[in-house]
Design a protein around this motif. Structure first.
Motif, PDB file in Angstrom:
ATOM      1  N   ASN A 105       0.816  -1.212   0.000  1.00 45.26           N
ATOM      2  CA  ASN A 105       0.000   0.000   0.000  1.00 45.26           C
ATOM      3  C   ASN A 105       0.851   1.264   0.000  1.00 45.26           C
ATOM      4  O   ASN A 105       0.502   2.258  -0.647  1.00 45.26           O
ATOM      5  N   LEU A 106       1.973   1.237   0.715  1.00 45.16           N
ATOM      6  CA  LEU A 106       2.882   2.381   0.679  1.00 45.16           C
ATOM      7  C   LEU A 106       3.482   2.545  -0.713  1.00 45.16           C
ATOM      8  O   LEU A 106       3.616   3.661  -1.223  1.00 45.16           O
ATOM      9  N   ALA A 107       3.850   1.427  -1.336  1.00 40.42           N
ATOM     10  CA  ALA A 107       4.419   1.487  -2.682  1.00 40.42           C
ATOM     11  C   ALA A 107       3.392   2.003  -3.689  1.00 40.42           C
ATOM     12  O   ALA A 107       3.745   2.708  -4.640  1.00 40.42           O
ATOM     13  N   ASP A 108       2.119   1.669  -3.490  1.00 41.29           N
ATOM     14  CA  ASP A 108       1.061   2.205  -4.353  1.00 41.29           C
ATOM     15  C   ASP A 108       0.926   3.713  -4.174  1.00 41.29           C
ATOM     16  O   ASP A 108       0.679   4.449  -5.127  1.00 41.29           O
ATOM     17  N   GLU A 109       1.076   4.159  -2.927  1.00 44.37           N
ATOM     18  CA  GLU A 109       0.894   5.575  -2.609  1.00 44.37           C
ATOM     19  C   GLU A 109       2.049   6.423  -3.130  1.00 44.37           C
ATOM     20  O   GLU A 109       1.850   7.560  -3.565  1.00 44.37           O
ATOM     21  N   ILE A 110       3.260   5.894  -3.050  1.00 40.75           N
ATOM     22  CA  ILE A 110       4.433   6.645  -3.515  1.00 40.75           C
ATOM     23  C   ILE A 110       5.216   5.778  -4.501  1.00 40.75           C
ATOM     24  O   ILE A 110       6.319   5.321  -4.209  1.00 40.75           O
ATOM     25  N   PRO A 111       4.669   5.533  -5.677  1.00 37.96           N
ATOM     26  CA  PRO A 111       5.315   4.637  -6.646  1.00 37.96           C
ATOM     27  C   PRO A 111       6.648   5.193  -7.121  1.00 37.96           C
ATOM     28  O   PRO A 111       6.862   6.401  -7.176  1.00 37.96           O
ATOM     29  N   ASN A 112       7.541   4.274  -7.443  1.00 36.50           N
ATOM     30  CA  ASN A 112       8.840   4.614  -8.037  1.00 36.50           C
ATOM     31  C   ASN A 112       9.735   5.428  -7.119  1.00 36.50           C
ATOM     32  O   ASN A 112      10.627   6.141  -7.582  1.00 36.50           O
ATOM     33  N   ASN A 113       9.519   5.341  -5.817  1.00 36.53           N
ATOM     34  CA  ASN A 113      10.341   6.086  -4.874  1.00 36.53           C
ATOM     35  C   ASN A 113      10.856   5.169  -3.768  1.00 36.53           C
ATOM     36  O   ASN A 113      10.268   4.132  -3.468  1.00 36.53           O
ATOM     37  N   ASP A 114      11.955   5.589  -3.157  1.00 33.72           N
ATOM     38  CA  ASP A 114      12.520   4.849  -2.035  1.00 33.72           C
ATOM     39  C   ASP A 114      11.735   5.167  -0.764  1.00 33.72           C
ATOM     40  O   ASP A 114      11.280   6.296  -0.574  1.00 33.72           O
ATOM     41  N   PHE A 115      11.613   4.190   0.111  1.00 31.97           N
ATOM     42  CA  PHE A 115      11.054   4.441   1.432  1.00 31.97           C
ATOM     43  C   PHE A 115      11.450   3.301   2.356  1.00 31.97           C
ATOM     44  O   PHE A 115      11.886   2.231   1.917  1.00 31.97           O
ATOM     45  N   LYS A 378      -4.408   7.309   5.994  1.00 33.39           N
ATOM     46  CA  LYS A 378      -4.946   6.935   4.687  1.00 33.39           C
ATOM     47  C   LYS A 378      -4.559   5.509   4.319  1.00 33.39           C
ATOM     48  O   LYS A 378      -5.387   4.733   3.807  1.00 33.39           O
ATOM     49  N   ILE A 379      -3.299   5.143   4.573  1.00 34.14           N
ATOM     50  CA  ILE A 379      -2.826   3.795   4.251  1.00 34.14           C
ATOM     51  C   ILE A 379      -3.603   2.751   5.041  1.00 34.14           C
ATOM     52  O   ILE A 379      -4.083   1.747   4.496  1.00 34.14           O
ATOM     53  N   LEU A 380      -3.744   2.977   6.349  1.00 38.63           N
ATOM     54  CA  LEU A 380      -4.423   1.997   7.196  1.00 38.63           C
ATOM     55  C   LEU A 380      -5.919   1.938   6.902  1.00 38.63           C
ATOM     56  O   LEU A 380      -6.546   0.885   7.041  1.00 38.63           O
ATOM     57  N   THR A 381      -6.497   3.063   6.487  1.00 41.09           N
ATOM     58  CA  THR A 381      -7.904   3.048   6.087  1.00 41.09           C
ATOM     59  C   THR A 381      -8.088   2.174   4.852  1.00 41.09           C
ATOM     60  O   THR A 381      -9.040   1.387   4.762  1.00 41.09           O
ATOM     61  N   LYS A 382      -7.168   2.286   3.894  1.00 44.00           N
ATOM     62  CA  LYS A 382      -7.226   1.433   2.703  1.00 44.00           C
ATOM     63  C   LYS A 382      -7.102  -0.039   3.084  1.00 44.00           C
ATOM     64  O   LYS A 382      -7.673  -0.909   2.432  1.00 44.00           O
ATOM     65  N   MET A 383      -6.362  -0.314   4.150  1.00 44.14           N
ATOM     66  CA  MET A 383      -6.170  -1.693   4.587  1.00 44.14           C
ATOM     67  C   MET A 383      -7.360  -2.213   5.389  1.00 44.14           C
ATOM     68  O   MET A 383      -7.416  -3.403   5.703  1.00 44.14           O
ATOM     69  N   GLY A 384      -8.294  -1.313   5.756  1.00 41.14           N
ATOM     70  CA  GLY A 384      -9.506  -1.758   6.438  1.00 41.14           C
ATOM     71  C   GLY A 384      -9.711  -1.219   7.832  1.00 41.14           C
ATOM     72  O   GLY A 384     -10.681  -1.578   8.504  1.00 41.14           O
ATOM     73  N   LEU A 385      -8.817  -0.339   8.292  1.00 39.94           N
ATOM     74  CA  LEU A 385      -8.951   0.237   9.633  1.00 39.94           C
ATOM     75  C   LEU A 385      -9.660   1.583   9.491  1.00 39.94           C
ATOM     76  O   LEU A 385      -9.043   2.578   9.115  1.00 39.94           O
ATOM     77  N   VAL A 386     -10.953   1.616   9.794  1.00 42.75           N
ATOM     78  CA  VAL A 386     -11.767   2.794   9.502  1.00 42.75           C
ATOM     79  C   VAL A 386     -12.311   3.453  10.762  1.00 42.75           C
ATOM     80  O   VAL A 386     -12.074   4.631  11.026  1.00 42.75           O
ATOM     81  N   THR A 387     -13.051   2.703  11.563  1.00 38.46           N
ATOM     82  CA  THR A 387     -13.788   3.325  12.670  1.00 38.46           C
ATOM     83  C   THR A 387     -12.877   3.909  13.738  1.00 38.46           C
ATOM     84  O   THR A 387     -13.260   4.862  14.421  1.00 38.46           O
ATOM     85  N   ILE A 388     -11.671   3.374  13.882  1.00 35.82           N
ATOM     86  CA  ILE A 388     -10.792   3.870  14.938  1.00 35.82           C
ATOM     87  C   ILE A 388     -10.371   5.313  14.684  1.00 35.82           C
ATOM     88  O   ILE A 388     -10.014   6.046  15.608  1.00 35.82           O
TER      89      ILE A 388
END
Length: 476
Positions: A105-115, A378-388
């Motif tokens: 999900n991080l790679a999707d968010e910041i494609p083609n970059n180091d992290f 945003k990353i964790l929401t995409k993974m399914g963590l919403v209500t918290i």
């Protein structure tokens, strides 16, 4: 027999995951249940950093076949560790799936970059919130789903007690420490049972700020803890605007410093080209070189070449470098890794080391340094963590009047030569072989820092294009 260590190489990693909690009645009217996407122009703030040490000069006309390589005599042996208890093994599987899902999900968010990030600190902070979630509740269900923890899983607190004890290491060559803290104001104390549990089992330091403490004073106190937990390598976790009016802060930090069991020789480092996933040259890197008896194997299921670079003398902590075959992307490998266990990878590497114990591997690995600073809502929401992250979060066992408003992750990794000279009285001097197998990381690769004893992924990252980079996505 003597061993001459020409130069040592150390890796230094520090990570902080921080979270801020907000009163339910202070949810801004403009804030929806889901985090608002950040404009692309605001997502990344890239900055190139200078290397702290003097850059190595390219080595001219070096004949690696004639130049001897000296290193510590400690071999990367196929040490057999006692298997962890079944509950820890089950949790480690969930940690691996969570880690690689978050990586993707991080790679999707910041494609083609180091992290780089530490899935362990994020996982640990969220696992602590499992203990505070209402039973039953949607918040608890989401936490268990995202963390890959089975509904019938028992003894989570006891397992974390074991993990925290195992992840405290201090030797001459390896230093590993973890820290978790909760800071709250005097009006929003933790539920007594939750407080007792996190202090005793999750090794969490709970601090209550007295009445009258200003935001500046709170920020100063918390960031002082951050500096202590990371040995001064990360100076702060929060900004003033992020903690104002927040009744509670959580912090999870990890610090690791390790010397390779087989140091790279600094005189062999030279400037070389680095290529993208499609074979196009676009950047220069400082490429290190060593030849050593380390574990290496192509793994068909991952379509990759894999090496294990051990730290210290215990063969417990190591960097796993995964180099995809040509025309195979890092995203392809990350997806395959989700269905390939670390234990299976260790078995393959151990077998390779045993079968070819007298062989040495040529390793070419670039020096690199990465800083990352993310907001993970945003990353964790995409993974399914919403209500918290919403005002209807159910954390009654922790404190019924709060929800998680922001989860921040800050990380730093430095891989570089130390440039020291040392000698020892045990071991041996090894010479080059003329036909050693070669592992050449001159194109994008994925790396994991793993603990062999617990089978946990402590750090995870990718190196695509720039060996010295800062990645800032704090607004995302």
């Amino acid at each position: 027999m003597k061993v001459l260590i020409i130069s040592g190489l150390q890796i230094l990693l520090c990570v902080v995951a921080g979270s801020t909690f907000t009163f339910r009645d202070e949810l801004p009217t403009s804030q929806s249940k889901f985090p608002v996407p950040v404009p692309q122009s605001q997502r990344l703030e890239r900055q190139t950093l200078p290397i702290n040490q003097q850059q190595s000069q390219p080595v001219q006309n070096v004949n690696f076949q004639e130049m001897p390589i000296f290193y510590d005599s400690t071999r990367d042996t196929a040490t057999t560790f006692a298997p962890p208890n079944p509950a820890l093994s089950e949790l480690a599987k969930g940690n691996t799936k969570f880690s690689l899902n978050m990586f993707k999900n991080l790679a999707d968010e910041i494609p083609n970059n180091d992290f780089m990030f530490s899935p362990f600190t994020v996982y640990s902070l969220l696992a602590t919130l499992v203990e505070g979630a209402t039973i039953p509740s949607e918040t608890l269900d989401e936490l268990l789903n995202v963390l890959e923890i089975p509904r019938n899983f028992q003894h989570l607190a006891d397992i974390y007690d074991e993990i925290y004890k195992k992840l405290t290491i201090k030797t001459d060559t390896v230093e590993l420490s973890v820290f978790q803290g909760i800071f709250h104001n005097f009006t929003h104390a933790l539920e007594p049972q939750f407080k007792q549990l996190v202090e005793s089992k999750y090794h969490t330091k709970v601090t209550e700020f007295e009445k009258g403490r200003s935001a500046d004073q709170v920020l100063s106190s918390v960031n002082e803890v951050v500096r202590a937990a990371t040995k001064g390598n990360i100076q702060s976790a929060f900004r003033k605007n992020e903690i104002q009016s927040s009744p509670l802060l959580m912090l999870s930090a990890i610090h690791f410093k390790g010397h390779w069991a087989f140091p790279f020789n600094k005189t062999h480092t030279k400037t070389e080209q680095f290529y993208d996933e499609y074979g196009n040259s676009f950047n220069n890197v400082e490429m290190m070189f060593e030849r050593a008896p380390i574990a290496y194997s192509p793994i068909k299921e991952l379509e990759s070449h894999v090496i294990r670079l051990p730290y210290g003398t215990q063969n417990r902590l190591s960097m796993i470098v995964i180099l995809p075959r040509k025309n195979v992307t890092l995203m392809d490998v990350a997806e395959k890794l989700k269905n390939y266990s670390l234990i299976d990878m260790f078995k393959v590497l151990d077998k390779s080391l045993k079968d070819f114990e007298d062989d040495e591997i040529e390793v070419h690995l670039p020096k690199f340094s990465t800083r990352t600073d993310f907001a993970l809502n945003k990353i964790l929401t995409k993974m399914g963590l919403v209500t918290i992250f919403a005002s209807n979060a159910e954390l009654n066992r922790m404190n019924p009047d709060i929800y998680l408003s922001r989860l921040i992750h800050k990380a730093k990794i430095d891989v570089d030569e130390e440039g020291t000279v040392a000698s020892a009285v045990t071991g041996g001097v090894f010479a080059n072989k003329s036909s050693a197998p070669r592992f050449y990381a001159n194109r994008p690769f994925l790396y994991l820092i793993v603990d062999r004893e617990t089978n946990l992924i402590l750090f995870c990252g990718q190196m695509r294009n720039n060996p010295i980079v800062t990645r800032n996505n704090r607004n995302g």
